[in-house]
Design an enzyme around this catalytic site. Structure first.
Site, PDB file in Angstrom:
ATOM      1  N   GLU A 104       4.153  35.966  55.333  1.00  0.00           N
ATOM      2  CA  GLU A 104       5.416  35.846  54.599  1.00  0.00           C
ATOM      3  C   GLU A 104       5.165  36.059  53.113  1.00  0.00           C
ATOM      4  O   GLU A 104       4.258  35.436  52.560  1.00  0.00           O
ATOM      5  CB  GLU A 104       6.026  34.468  54.867  1.00  0.00           C
ATOM      6  CG  GLU A 104       6.408  34.335  56.335  1.00  0.00           C
ATOM      7  CD  GLU A 104       7.055  32.995  56.690  1.00  0.00           C
ATOM      8  OE1 GLU A 104       7.196  32.149  55.792  1.00  0.00           O
ATOM      9  OE2 GLU A 104       7.411  32.822  57.850  1.00  0.00           O
TER      10      GLU A 104
ATOM     11  N   HIS B 145      12.797  32.849  56.393  1.00  0.00           N
ATOM     12  CA  HIS B 145      12.342  31.451  56.496  1.00  0.00           C
ATOM     13  C   HIS B 145      13.376  30.493  55.871  1.00  0.00           C
ATOM     14  O   HIS B 145      13.044  29.716  54.969  1.00  0.00           O
ATOM     15  CB  HIS B 145      10.964  31.279  55.833  1.00  0.00           C
ATOM     16  CG  HIS B 145      10.186  30.132  56.424  1.00  0.00           C
ATOM     17  ND1 HIS B 145       8.829  30.156  56.595  1.00  0.00           N
ATOM     18  CD2 HIS B 145      10.592  28.929  56.894  1.00  0.00           C
ATOM     19  CE1 HIS B 145       8.424  29.012  57.140  1.00  0.00           C
ATOM     20  NE2 HIS B 145       9.490  28.259  57.325  1.00  0.00           N
TER      21      HIS B 145
END
Ligand code: 9EZ
Length: 537
Positions: A271, A289
């Site tokens: 990420e 997220h």
């Protein structure tokens, strides 16, 4: 007014907050402490320079709480993480300096559950795709024919706090809920209106599959090509847990090949994910997220961490301490070796047992039975649950976590202790059987003295013990010794407990190195050897 070298001003503890947390948390802290909130990010050197004045530090994920910071925290007693993961905190350094680390694992439960349902409906009705098409000027009503979720099967992988919240909400949509979780009992699932199934069954039957497991070595890559192959071609997959749990390459392949209908992802192996091919597929819905990102969760998490920091500053136990059990020093002085024994028995029982834990009975025999055994009981439970739980299990929350998992805990006290002054016996029952381990303290050191009724004498060496059952006859012990020797694994001690000559026997070999799985298999295939198990002690 004076600022002393005790992390407090005129008796009021000083708290430093270095990452943004919700004002409600700050307000709570201000009722109990003198709070400094830094507005701009401190450099590591600035943090090291300032931390010595404070008794508590509160961070989110941005501030790196390194060993240098902790060592400079002469007055530091507690570090609070407003959120779940503690990757940004050197917990080992904190533990060594007796600094309690607390986190806030429960505050985001509702946020994640609601986002999961949001993604589920987005998949069922192609909401993001239809929205994008409309903005492009298209009006394609037939292309986006959806599915109702009522009556459909939702397969929940991981039935913890979040999995349960998802189940309840899905039941509100009249979905059928099934789940796979190796650590949840059937009775507990039944009360939640969830049918427990094995993972392959879940994957074969669910219309929607949603993942809510912790991130552990075991769940890494849990859903790979083989698992995706079991899905119905009409199934949708949702991952709001952790990126590594689903193999992204295998998922891309499976979606391209039409082996499932679509996927929704809030988390990624890396990420941010960059230009991941997965994100370009038409049947993928994705968010960056965001599952835990709600105003309400921010408030819950800030309050959860603030309450615990204040508790620790007041000398009270914290509900979610990541490290250091909170045992008063007087108790520790007398019970120390017994606490270590209880931890050892709990860890050993959990490593020996197969299947879902149903109940545990701890018997305290001899003089120890006259002590207040609550802390011993909690230590056994922590030993049992810590290896299988992602959330920190400590003496404070162990009984609570046991209750949440439906593990029945009981204790028995007797004055008789066979030939020992004190004997503590842990009997762990699972849905596949019962394992019993017992131990005592000899010269201040804990010893395991029996396993399933066979006599042994094991101490905690931080090493590995190979345990096996066999029918006592000449040659067996030699064969195992030869197999280990050929693999250059050194045996440091060996014991055999047997019921009678040529009867059932239990062998305990302590070894200096871990035994690789292939070798364990070969030992398992020696005639008459059964129940081979490698445990750490
Ligand atoms: C693993 C799990 C659940 C799970 C649940 C807990 C440590 N752990 N692992 C795989 N508490 C479902 C699938």
């Amino acid at each position: 007014m004076s600022t002393t070298a005790t992390g407090s001003t005129n008796g009021t503890p000083r708290v430093l907050v270095t990452d943004p947390i919700a004002p409600d948390g700050i307000a709570y802290l201000r009722q109990h402490a003198q709070v400094d909130v830094v507005q701009e990010r401190l450099s590591p050197a600035e943090l090291v320079a300032r931390i010595g004045e404070y008794a508590a530090l509160i961070v989110r994920s941005e501030t790196k709480v390194t060993r240098e910071v902790i060592d400079a925290g002469r007055n530091l007693r507690v570090i609070g993480r407003a959120g779940v993961g503690v990757d940004n905190i050197d917990v080992e350094a904190a533990t060594r300096r007796g600094v309690v680390v607390v986190n806030a694992p429960a505050g985001n439960t509702i946020a994640v559950a609601e986002h999961t349902l949001g993604l589920l409906l987005a998949l069922a009705r192609s909401i993001p795709q239809a929205h994008a098409a409309l903005r492009r000027g298209e009006w394609q009503r037939s292309k986006y024919m959806g599915h109702e979720v009522r009556g459909k099967i939702l397969g929940i992988i991981g039935l913890g706090r979040i999995g349960r919240a998802v189940a309840r909400r899905a039941q509100g949509f009249e979905m059928r809920t099934i789940a796979y979780d190796p650590y949840v009992g059937a009775e507990q699932a039944r009360r939640l209106g969830v049918e427990l199934v094995e993972l392959p069954t879940l994957l074969r039957t669910a219309d929607f599959v949603s993942i809510h497991t912790p991130a552990t070595a075991h769940t890494q890559g849990l859903i790979g090509a083989a698992e995706l192959a079991l899905l119905k071609p009409t199934a949708f997959l949702i991952n709001c847990a952790r990126g590594g749990i689903v193999d992204e390459t295998a998922l891309t392949e499976a979606l391209r090949a039409g082996r499932l209908a679509g996927a929704a992802l809030d988390v990624f192996a890396q990420e941010p994910p960059g230009d991941l091919p997965l994100l370009q597929l038409d049947n993928v819905v994705a968010t960056p997220h965001l599952a835990a990102s709600t105003r309400e969760a921010q408030v819950s998490v800030a309050l959860e961490v603030a309450e615990q920091v204040v508790a620790v500053l007041n000398g009270q136990p914290a509900l979610y301490a990541v490290n250091a059990p909170v045992v008063p020093p007087e108790v520790f002085a007398t019970l120390g070796p017994y606490l270590r024994l209880c931890a050892m028995l709990g860890q050993l029982a959990t490593q020996l047992a197969d299947g879902q834990h149903v109940s545990v009975e701890v018997t305290y025999a001899g003089e120890i039975a006259e002590q207040d055994i609550a802390v011993l009981q909690a230590t056994v439970i922590r030993g049992l649950l810590a290896p299988i739980s992602e959330e920190p299990v400590n003496l404070v929350n162990a009984p609570l976590i046991a209750r949440q998992r439906g593990l029945r805990v009981s204790e028995r006290k007797t004055s008789a202790a066979d030939n020992y002054t004190n004997l503590i016996t842990v009997a762990l029952r699972t849905d596949r059987g019962e394992r019993t381990v017992a131990g005592t303290v000899i010269h201040g050191e804990p010893h395991v003295v029996s396993i399933d009724g066979y006599s042994v004498d094991l101490t905690a060496q931080g090493g590995y013990v190979l345990l096996s059952r066999h029918v006592d006859r000449p040659g067996i012990i030699g064969k195992v010794g030869t197999l280990l020797g050929e693999a250059d694994i050194n045996i440091s001690s060996m014991q055999v407990g047997r019921q009678r000559p040529r009867g059932q026997a239990l062998m305990a070999l302590t070894v200096d190195e871990p035994i690789p799985p292939e070798l364990l298999e070969r030992i398992r295939s020696v005639a008459d050897i059964e129940q081979v198990r490698l445990v750490r002690l």
